[in-house]
Scaffold this active site. Structure first.
Site, PDB file in Angstrom:
ATOM      1  CG  ASP A 194      -9.591   3.088   1.392  1.00  0.00           C
ATOM      2  OD1 ASP A 194      -9.199   3.019   0.639  1.00  0.00           O
ATOM      3  OD2 ASP A 194      -9.138   3.130   2.767  1.00  0.00           O
TER       4      ASP A 194
ATOM      5  CG  ASP B  44      -1.757   1.025   1.132  1.00  0.00           C
ATOM      6  OD1 ASP B  44      -2.378   0.521  -0.179  1.00  0.00           O
ATOM      7  OD2 ASP B  44      -2.979   1.000   2.572  1.00  0.00           O
TER       8      ASP B  44
ATOM      9  CD1 TRP C  49      -4.830   3.712 -11.226  1.00  0.00           C
ATOM     10  CD2 TRP C  49      -4.441   2.845 -12.451  1.00  0.00           C
ATOM     11  NE1 TRP C  49      -5.548   2.108 -10.627  1.00  0.00           N
ATOM     12  CE2 TRP C  49      -5.167   1.271 -11.610  1.00  0.00           C
ATOM     13  CE3 TRP C  49      -4.528   1.341 -14.193  1.00  0.00           C
ATOM     14  CZ2 TRP C  49      -5.520   0.185 -11.683  1.00  0.00           C
ATOM     15  CZ3 TRP C  49      -4.857   0.163 -14.441  1.00  0.00           C
ATOM     16  CH2 TRP C  49      -5.182  -0.513 -13.003  1.00  0.00           C
TER      17      TRP C  49
HETATM   18  C1  GLA Z   1      -5.265   2.489   2.416  1.00  0.00           C
HETATM   19  C2  GLA Z   1      -5.758   0.820   2.383  1.00  0.00           C
HETATM   20  C3  GLA Z   1      -7.124   0.362   2.917  1.00  0.00           C
HETATM   21  C4  GLA Z   1      -6.562  -0.306   4.165  1.00  0.00           C
HETATM   22  C5  GLA Z   1      -5.707   0.860   5.175  1.00  0.00           C
HETATM   23  C6  GLA Z   1      -4.948   1.090   6.444  1.00  0.00           C
HETATM   24  O1  GLA Z   1      -6.159   2.820   3.078  1.00  0.00           O
HETATM   25  O2  GLA Z   1      -6.483   1.601   1.076  1.00  0.00           O
HETATM   26  O3  GLA Z   1      -7.273  -0.538   2.387  1.00  0.00           O
HETATM   27  O4  GLA Z   1      -4.844  -1.031   3.748  1.00  0.00           O
HETATM   28  O5  GLA Z   1      -4.770   2.020   3.632  1.00  0.00           O
HETATM   29  O6  GLA Z   1      -3.926   1.134   7.073  1.00  0.00           O
END
Ligand code: GLA
Length: 551
Positions: A219, A148, A202
């Site tokens: 998210d 991430d 992207w």
């Molecule tokens: C980001 C990701 C989430 C999760 C959080 C964890 O927001 O997009 O899916 O993994 O980090 O902190």
């Protein structure tokens, strides 16, 4: 397919919660229908030891707003007195249940260091330590890595998400290379985390070059964000090639208010070929939310996601707030269909066989939510879809077999996905004849890479030929200094590359030929050839006189 606790628990995770999720997956039969991964997300890290090896948060941890200290992931000791690292103990338990184990890391800081007040996530990331961390994860039994970005590569202060893809790539390529060197089969899931959703998100990047799946949008949370994932993944449909899936984030099935919304989440993730990770609270779901559990366990819907043709559904019809989505399945004549009603009122919707690239005449319709046959219908099927709901169908009709020597532009296409426009027949994007390096052609497909087309050969053909290259539209419209639009043309047969070009630039063309003996479905894929910002623009990928020789 699997489970990830983040959506429901965020940082409030520890060993009991994660091993309990493994127990619940098995007890409620979710493993049997394919949910095989238990993935640990953020907030497991404790730091690095003197050798630079990661260790887990030993807990218990007092977090703001939580009254009971959270049990985390303490190291354990086995009967012989050997230390078992806390995360390895979790992995051992998960794998003892016949499940697989996934983990989370970031290049520099984890996202929770920033958003969830998790100080141990600061500076604990894998950048520069990729080989050590992959070796550690493998020793813990991990076979899925979520990498991430969070704010790696930030240039300004705070969370500005401004870096170009060129700044971001080195982090993700370094991890890809470490996975490669480890000779493991680690599944590599990424989140580039630019600002926005879909193509804008992207920033002109090309994740299929380095990862198995990449997040398409911000998210997930409420129903609007479910729709945002669907729209974003649809924009990116051309990127979904064998070995790469658009990641629509963890599912909220069970967390959404109403089974209609749960069905939209589950059904669209299945038909759009996203990774399917349960992000809702599955503890005692059989008692607390049995209808959502049934939605998650619907094997006929899941079969759309697991189908060996491995294709992302596309929109084939739009009317107001309703969309007909479809994709071909591997079995001859079979189509997966979703009738998505985004409006709040019940709406009559129709799917026509012609929209599914099926021949006119009789087609059999099966409702996969209720697992019932609806019978045979001629040319189309209509049904009233309740407000904000999705009807999922399997439709079996007739496909016209390919015979003799045929230019594919004159045959029934099985599937087409073009991220920027529709696939054009015999014409370039600006209405001129298809042309490669000054030579015009009468027959062919004009696409915008990344793009994909499929044709059913059914084992009846032996040879495929085409001339390929970047259409002269780029010369008419773009100064040479732009230099954009690099494309790799690939011919696939049933999951194998049969022929491909080098990375091609403007004013280059090549002849492609492939032996397609025994191939059931032929795929013509134009991939982006480079990673550069705006790489996708002006990649007018032409397939001139694409021809198959069949019995
Ligand atoms: C980001 C990701 C989430 C999760 C959080 C964890 O927001 O997009 O899916 O993994 O980090 O902190």
């Amino acid at each position: 397919m699997g489970y990830n606790a983040w959506n429901t628990f965020r940082c409030n995770v520890g060993k009991d919660l994660i091993t309990g999720a493994a127990d619940e997956l098995v007890r409620q039969g979710l493993d049997k229908v394919g949910f095989e991964y238990v993935n640990l997300d953020d907030c497991w890290m404790g730091g690095r030891d003197r050798k630079g090896v990661l260790y887990s948060n030993q807990g218990p941890e007092q977090r703001p707003g939580i009254t009971n200290p959270i049990q985390k992931f303490p190291d354990e000791t086995d009967s012989a007195g050997n230390k078992i690292p806390g995360i390895k103990a979790v992995g051992n338990y998960i794998r003892s249940k016949g499940l697989k184990f996934g983990i989370y890391s970031s290049p520099i800081n984890t996202c929770a260091a920033y958003w969830d007040n998790y100080p141990l996530g600061n500076g604990v990331g894998s950048s520069g330590k990729e080989d050590t961390d992959i070796a550690t994860f493998i020793s813990w039994g991990v076979s899925y890595l979520k990498y991430d970005r969070c704010n790696a590569g930030e240039t300004g202060s705070g969370w500005n998400k401004s870096p170009s893809s060129a700044v971001i790539y080195p982090y993700f390529l370094a991890m890809r290379d470490a996975i490669g060197r480890s000779n493991s089969n680690m599944f590599y899931s990424t989140n580039l985390d630019f600002n926005g959703n879909g193509l804008a998100h992207w920033n002109g990047s090309n994740p299929p070059l380095f990862t198995n799946t990449s997040r398409v949008a911000a998210d997930i949370s409420d129903f609007n964000s479910v729709i945002a994932q669907i729209n974003a993944a649809d924009q990116l449909k051309g990127f979904a090639v064998p070995g790469y899936w658009n990641d629509m984030d963890m599912m909220q099935v069970g967390n959404l208010p109403g089974d209609n919304l749960n069905r939209i989440n589950m059904g669209m993730w299945a038909i759009m070929n996203s990774p399917m990770l349960i992000g809702s609270d599955i503890r005692n779901m059989d008692q607390k939310n049995p209808t959502a559990l049934e939605i998650l366990r619907n094997e006929e819907v899941i079969a759309f996601n697991k189908d060996p043709l491995n294709t992302q559904a596309v929109v084939v019809k739009v009317s107001g707030n309703t969309q007909v989505w479809a994709k071909p399945l591997f079995a001859r004549g079979e189509r997966a269909v979703a009738l998505l009603n985004k409006s709040t009122s019940p709406t009559s919707m129709t799917v026509r066989w012609s929209d599914l690239h099926l021949a006119a005449g009789e087609g059999k319709v099966r409702d996969v939510w209720s697992r019932t046959d609806k019978g045979a219908y001629t040319d189309s099927y209509s049904v009233t879809v309740p407000g904000r709901d999705v009807v999922m169908l399997k439709i079996t009709g007739a496909e016209i077999p390919l015979t003799g020597t045929k230019v594919l532009t004159a045959t029934d296409i099985l599937y087409k996905a073009n991220s920027y426009n529709d696939v054009r027949t015999d014409i370039s994007g600006d209405g001129k004849k298809l042309a490669l390096n000054g030579v015009a052609y009468d027959q062919g497909f004009g696409t915008d890479a990344p793009s994909q087309m499929q044709f059913r050969l059914d084992g009846a053909c032996s040879k495929f030929t085409a001339k390929v290259g970047i259409d002269d539209q780029i010369i008419r419209q773009q100064p040479a200094s732009n230099g954009f639009g690099q494309v790799v043309f690939q011919v696939w047969g049933d999951g194998r590359i049969l022929a491909e070009t080098d990375v091609m630039n403007r004013q280059q063309s090549a002849d492609l030929q492939a032996d397609v003996t025994g191939v059931t479905v032929l795929r013509l894929i134009a991939r982006l050839g480079n990673n550069r910002d705006n790489a996708q623009y002006y990649a007018y990928a032409d397939w001139i006189t694409p021809t198959v020789t069949c019995q």
